[in-house]
Scaffold this motif. Sequence first.
Motif, short mmCIF file in Angstrom:
data_model
loop_
_atom_site.label_atom_id
_atom_site.label_comp_id
_atom_site.label_asym_id
_atom_site.label_seq_id
_atom_site.Cartn_x
_atom_site.Cartn_y
_atom_site.Cartn_z
N GLU A 90 0.86 -1.22 -0.02
CA GLU A 90 -0.07 -0.02 -0.06
C GLU A 90 0.66 1.13 -0.16
O GLU A 90 0.16 2.37 -0.66
CB GLU A 90 -1.07 0.10 1.17
CG GLU A 90 -0.53 -0.21 2.59
CD GLU A 90 -0.13 -1.55 3.07
OE1 GLU A 90 -0.39 -2.55 2.09
OE2 GLU A 90 -0.19 -1.82 3.97
N HIS A 91 2.12 1.47 0.56
CA HIS A 91 2.65 2.51 0.72
C HIS A 91 3.19 3.05 -0.53
O HIS A 91 3.33 4.06 -1.17
CB HIS A 91 3.89 2.47 1.80
CG HIS A 91 3.19 2.26 3.03
ND1 HIS A 91 3.98 1.53 4.08
CD2 HIS A 91 2.06 2.31 3.49
CE1 HIS A 91 3.42 1.56 5.26
NE2 HIS A 91 2.01 1.88 5.09
N THR A 201 3.83 3.92 9.47
CA THR A 201 2.85 3.05 10.00
C THR A 201 3.27 2.81 11.54
O THR A 201 4.32 3.38 12.11
CB THR A 201 3.28 1.51 9.40
OG1 THR A 201 2.20 0.59 9.57
CG2 THR A 201 4.70 1.11 9.76
N HIS A 248 -1.12 8.92 8.41
CA HIS A 248 -0.72 7.48 7.71
C HIS A 248 -2.07 6.73 7.44
O HIS A 248 -1.96 6.03 6.39
CB HIS A 248 0.17 6.70 8.88
CG HIS A 248 0.61 5.54 8.19
ND1 HIS A 248 1.66 5.37 7.44
CD2 HIS A 248 0.09 4.08 8.24
CE1 HIS A 248 1.87 4.31 7.12
NE2 HIS A 248 0.79 3.52 7.34
N ASP A 252 -2.71 5.05 3.65
CA ASP A 252 -2.84 3.82 3.41
C ASP A 252 -4.27 3.71 2.69
O ASP A 252 -4.48 3.18 1.71
CB ASP A 252 -3.18 3.05 4.70
CG ASP A 252 -2.19 2.49 5.54
OD1 ASP A 252 -1.22 2.47 4.94
OD2 ASP A 252 -2.35 2.15 6.87
#
Length: 313
Positions: A90-91, A201, A248, A252
């Motif tokens: 995802e990042h 994260t 964050h 995401d």
Amino acid sequence: MMMKPLQDRNTQYAQQTLKKPFTCIGRGLHTGLKVIMTVMPAEANSGYRFVRRDVSAGRNEVIAAWHTVTETNLCTTVSNNMGVRVSTIEHLIAALYANGVDNARIVLDGPEVPIMDGSAKPFSELIESVGLETLEEERKAIVITDTITVRDGKKEASLIPSPTSWITMEIDFESSVIGRQSLSLEMGTENFNRELADSRTFGFVDQMNTLQALGYARGGSLQNAVLVAKNGVINKDGLRHENEFIRHKMLDAIGDLALSGAPIIGSFSAKYSGHKLNNELLRKLLQSQNAYQYVPLREVSDNWVEMMNVSAG
Ligand SMILES: [Zn+2]
């Protein structure tokens, strides 16, 4: 603030890829395995594709798309129909999408994308450093024409018709270190890189042993995650933003929504959502023909109002 009809990410009418490849080396957050990953240019309409160098040819390609998501527990995992998987995508995907990369071939020699510093900033910087190449195919957009909502208990996520693409999220954690945080931002390259990309994260000290026993967070460290204790964060340098946690979560969500395969013209709004609900939202949207139109981005900005009228009629 000056009014702009659509942000940079959404005014580039042709598809793009990277001008040159870039390579990152690091460990997977959950597997702890060392991975070498090279992100390469790719042809128009190919989207985001992983190629596992440690798996035999013919079964090593894994498309990253909303319908290939197979697991959403703590990270987003995609798989091909032979069960070959790539996790914690995802990042990287958020950074590619937000920086205007529509097509990329991602070659790696393990099952998980390197976690780097736990944020998307290293990826954004590498994309900026190699630059973008414009391709000779138009970029299409997914225009939200009807509100779609998914719920799971008190968790909720929606996509809402809007000529500008905003992302609004709220989280509420029992931990007093995080508590309730909310934020709303217009989606675009600049906002992503300035406001969200560097947020890391996070995990909780009192869950670490359980997670590691279950095979998660084995590559986790204070170099790639914010570790939350009862009274504060363990990391010596503290947080990068006072509200790094919600930032964050938004990063995401952008990575999850990027799996739609096209820029989304419409706003995303969510309470307490995560990878699972974000993917359910995309699945519901893309299986509801009346809730969106798939059109060349060039046609959207002038005709948005008409498109809404057509769909309302
Ligand atoms: Zn994340």
